[in-house]
Design a protein around this motif. Structure first.
Motif, PDB file in Angstrom:
ATOM      1  N   ASP A   1      -4.894   4.762  15.076  1.00  0.00           N
ATOM      2  CA  ASP A   1      -4.389   3.511  14.506  1.00  0.00           C
ATOM      3  C   ASP A   1      -5.463   2.716  13.762  1.00  0.00           C
ATOM      4  N   ASN A   2      -6.645   3.288  13.684  1.00  0.00           N
ATOM      5  CA  ASN A   2      -7.724   2.524  13.082  1.00  0.00           C
ATOM      6  C   ASN A   2      -7.955   2.817  11.616  1.00  0.00           C
ATOM      7  N   PHE A   3      -6.876   3.011  10.864  1.00  0.00           N
ATOM      8  CA  PHE A   3      -6.990   3.295   9.442  1.00  0.00           C
ATOM      9  C   PHE A   3      -7.477   2.086   8.649  1.00  0.00           C
ATOM     10  N   GLN A   4      -7.398   0.895   9.219  1.00  0.00           N
ATOM     11  CA  GLN A   4      -7.819  -0.311   8.482  1.00  0.00           C
ATOM     12  C   GLN A   4      -9.304  -0.280   8.126  1.00  0.00           C
ATOM     13  N   PHE A   5     -10.007   0.672   8.682  1.00  0.00           N
ATOM     14  CA  PHE A   5     -11.390   0.939   8.314  1.00  0.00           C
ATOM     15  C   PHE A   5     -11.504   1.153   6.810  1.00  0.00           C
ATOM     16  N   TYR A   6     -10.476   1.746   6.192  1.00  0.00           N
ATOM     17  CA  TYR A   6     -10.477   2.035   4.760  1.00  0.00           C
ATOM     18  C   TYR A   6      -9.912   0.862   3.961  1.00  0.00           C
ATOM     19  N   ALA A   7     -10.126   0.934   2.655  1.00  0.00           N
ATOM     20  CA  ALA A   7      -9.532  -0.077   1.779  1.00  0.00           C
ATOM     21  C   ALA A   7      -8.009   0.014   1.878  1.00  0.00           C
ATOM     22  N   PRO A   8      -7.305  -1.113   1.762  1.00  0.00           N
ATOM     23  CA  PRO A   8      -5.854  -1.112   1.975  1.00  0.00           C
ATOM     24  C   PRO A   8      -5.074  -0.125   1.097  1.00  0.00           C
ATOM     25  N   GLU A   9      -5.403  -0.030  -0.217  1.00  0.00           N
ATOM     26  CA  GLU A   9      -4.622   0.884  -1.077  1.00  0.00           C
ATOM     27  C   GLU A   9      -4.811   2.317  -0.618  1.00  0.00           C
ATOM     28  N   PHE A  10      -6.063   2.655  -0.315  1.00  0.00           N
ATOM     29  CA  PHE A  10      -6.373   4.007   0.111  1.00  0.00           C
ATOM     30  C   PHE A  10      -5.594   4.299   1.386  1.00  0.00           C
ATOM     31  N   ASN A  11      -5.632   3.340   2.274  1.00  0.00           N
ATOM     32  CA  ASN A  11      -4.926   3.398   3.537  1.00  0.00           C
ATOM     33  C   ASN A  11      -3.452   3.718   3.345  1.00  0.00           C
ATOM     34  N   SER A  12      -2.748   2.907   2.537  1.00  0.00           N
ATOM     35  CA  SER A  12      -1.301   3.085   2.437  1.00  0.00           C
ATOM     36  C   SER A  12      -0.937   4.363   1.681  1.00  0.00           C
ATOM     37  N   LYS A  13      -1.725   4.692   0.659  1.00  0.00           N
ATOM     38  CA  LYS A  13      -1.452   5.934  -0.094  1.00  0.00           C
ATOM     39  C   LYS A  13      -1.603   7.151   0.790  1.00  0.00           C
ATOM     40  N   THR A  14      -2.707   7.161   1.554  1.00  0.00           N
ATOM     41  CA  THR A  14      -2.973   8.300   2.422  1.00  0.00           C
ATOM     42  C   THR A  14      -1.895   8.393   3.490  1.00  0.00           C
ATOM     43  N   GLN A  15      -1.546   7.260   4.029  1.00  0.00           N
ATOM     44  CA  GLN A  15      -0.517   7.249   5.065  1.00  0.00           C
ATOM     45  C   GLN A  15       0.835   7.696   4.532  1.00  0.00           C
ATOM     46  N   GLU A  16       1.150   7.251   3.313  1.00  0.00           N
ATOM     47  CA  GLU A  16       2.416   7.637   2.713  1.00  0.00           C
ATOM     48  C   GLU A  16       2.484   9.148   2.548  1.00  0.00           C
ATOM     49  N   LYS A  17       1.383   9.721   2.072  1.00  0.00           N
ATOM     50  CA  LYS A  17       1.342  11.163   1.863  1.00  0.00           C
ATOM     51  C   LYS A  17       1.461  11.897   3.201  1.00  0.00           C
ATOM     52  N   PHE A  18       0.761  11.368   4.186  1.00  0.00           N
ATOM     53  CA  PHE A  18       0.774  11.970   5.510  1.00  0.00           C
ATOM     54  C   PHE A  18       2.181  11.960   6.096  1.00  0.00           C
ATOM     55  N   LEU A  19       2.828  10.798   5.985  1.00  0.00           N
ATOM     56  CA  LEU A  19       4.197  10.659   6.500  1.00  0.00           C
ATOM     57  C   LEU A  19       5.145  11.620   5.803  1.00  0.00           C
ATOM     58  N   LEU A  20       5.028  11.669   4.464  1.00  0.00           N
ATOM     59  CA  LEU A  20       5.900  12.520   3.669  1.00  0.00           C
ATOM     60  C   LEU A  20       5.715  13.989   4.063  1.00  0.00           C
ATOM     61  N   GLN A  21       4.459  14.351   4.307  1.00  0.00           N
ATOM     62  CA  GLN A  21       4.185  15.731   4.725  1.00  0.00           C
ATOM     63  C   GLN A  21       4.844  16.049   6.057  1.00  0.00           C
ATOM     64  N   GLU A  22       4.769  15.091   6.970  1.00  0.00           N
ATOM     65  CA  GLU A  22       5.409  15.268   8.275  1.00  0.00           C
ATOM     66  C   GLU A  22       6.918  15.442   8.105  1.00  0.00           C
ATOM     67  N   GLU A  23       7.498  14.609   7.239  1.00  0.00           N
ATOM     68  CA  GLU A  23       8.944  14.658   7.045  1.00  0.00           C
ATOM     69  C   GLU A  23       9.367  15.929   6.302  1.00  0.00           C
ATOM     70  N   LEU A  24       8.473  16.396   5.428  1.00  0.00           N
ATOM     71  CA  LEU A  24       8.764  17.631   4.688  1.00  0.00           C
ATOM     72  C   LEU A  24       8.934  18.796   5.660  1.00  0.00           C
ATOM     73  N   ARG A  25       8.157  18.748   6.740  1.00  0.00           N
ATOM     74  CA  ARG A  25       8.232  19.771   7.766  1.00  0.00           C
ATOM     75  C   ARG A  25       9.639  19.889   8.366  1.00  0.00           C
ATOM     76  N   ASP A  26      10.328  18.740   8.471  1.00  0.00           N
ATOM     77  CA  ASP A  26      11.648  18.731   9.114  1.00  0.00           C
ATOM     78  C   ASP A  26      12.798  18.795   8.105  1.00  0.00           C
ATOM     79  N   ALA A  27      12.467  18.687   6.833  1.00  0.00           N
ATOM     80  CA  ALA A  27      13.516  18.530   5.820  1.00  0.00           C
ATOM     81  C   ALA A  27      14.452  19.735   5.749  1.00  0.00           C
TER      82      ALA A  27
END
Ligand code: C2E
Ligand code: MG
Ligand code: MG
Ligand code: MG
Length: 290
Positions: free
Chosen positions: A15-41
């Motif tokens: 949960d400590n992603f706030q270490f990074y800059a906010p844009e980097f944080n949300s972009k990376t998280q979005e990609k990560f989430l999408l990848q997880e969801e792609l697995r179940d799609a």
């Protein structure tokens, strides 16, 4: 060192992603989430195939359709393959997804035939990772057997750059596919630096001129030079040539004048649902109207 870095990451926790800059944080998280969801799609049946007709420039008839995947995401809506196919390539998910596409496209094409439509060829895009899997051939055989579709009604689209990564291996695989009776076309042609001497050894039926050369065809002399060169190359090597991304009358006029065989693009039809293909074909192949 690596151990220390890993320990540090563990200590920080997920949960400590706030270490990074906010844009980097949300972009990376979005990609990560999408990848997880792609697995179940796949299991959630969130993929659909649309089909885009390819039109013979001389007769106006449709003999082939290209299958194009869409991801119907539960909250984000339709996601473009440009966004998730590269992700699927990275994670290896492209293999089961590509397998689903093959099965579904063959099944649909056989269903059209069973419904009494004139037999068409369905084109399926094959990505690099899928093409290099050593069981591609048996996957194709399975899709044909399960659907009951004859091999000659399936065409695989491979990109020029995929072939150029390892010409010898690609030609061997393409020869095996051709041995099954499956047709092959080269997608995005003109963008991948094929050597002409290599091209004549490819067991392919068609070249698809990349849409980047078609976009400004009416005005751009360089694009005109490339398009007409690809068309005459195709004629000399006895390959059919299709232009993709055709949207305007001016583009069609140029392609006709230069004896291009086929076209595909919004001018004739967007990619549409399977049921809409039936309506389109009934209308078009009956009245000959490009
Ligand atoms: P592609 O195989 O080169 O497909 C042509 C793309 O051009 C499609 O985009 C199509 O919707 C779009 N297009 C067609 N006519 C026009 C036009 O007149 N104007 C413009 N601007 N675009 C047009 P799409 O469906 O978003 O697919 C993008 C790419 O994603 C495809 O490029 C292909 O490389 C990949 N793709 C799509 N479906 C699959 C699939 O099932 N498996 C794999 N591995 N890749 C796929
Ligand atoms: Mg394609
Ligand atoms: Mg293309
Ligand atoms: Mg493309």
């Amino acid at each position: 060192n690596a151990d220390a870095a890993m320990y540090h990451a563990k200590e920080l926790g997920r949960d400590n992603f706030q270490f990074y800059a906010p844009e980097f944080n949300s972009k990376t998280q979005e990609k990560f989430l999408l990848q997880e969801e792609l697995r179940d799609a796949l299991a959630r049946a969130e993929f659909t195939l649309l089909y885009q007709p390819q039109v013979d420039l001389r007769t106006g008839h449709v003999f082939t359709v290209e299958a194009l995947i869409r991801w119907n995401h539960p909250s984000l809506g339709l996601i473009s393959p440009m966004k998730f196919i590269p992700m699927a390539e990275e994670t290896g998910l492209i293999v089961p997804i590509g397998d689903w596409v093959l099965h579904e496209a063959c099944r649909q094409n056989k269903a059209w035939q069973d419904a009494g439509l004139p037999p068409m060829v369905v084109c399926v895009n094959v990505s690099a990772r899928q093409f290099k899997e050593n069981n591609l051939i048996s996957r194709v055989v399975n899709a044909l057997t399960d659907s009951g579709l004859e091999a000659k009604y399936l065409e695989l689209e491979v990109t020029e750059s995929l072939i150029m990564q390892n010409i010898e291996a690609a030609v061997a695989t393409m020869n095996e596919l051709q041995g099954l009776g499956v047709q092959i076309s080269i997608d995005d042609f003109g963008t991948g630096y094929s050597s002409l001497s290599a091209l004549k050894t490819f067991p392919v039926a068609r070249l698809k001129i990349d849409k980047s050369f078609i976009k400004d065809l009416a005005a751009d002399e360089n694009d005109q030079a490339v398009a007409s060169a690809v068309i005459s190359l195709g004629q000399k090597l006895n390959l059919r040539v299709i232009a993709e991304g055709v949207e305007t009358d001016e583009q069609i006029a140029f392609l006709r004048k230069n004896n291009c065989d086929e076209m595909q693009g919004y001018h004739f039809s967007m990619p549409v649902l399977a049921v809409e293909i039936v309506q389109l074909l009934n209308k078009n192949n009956a009245i000959d109207g490009v």
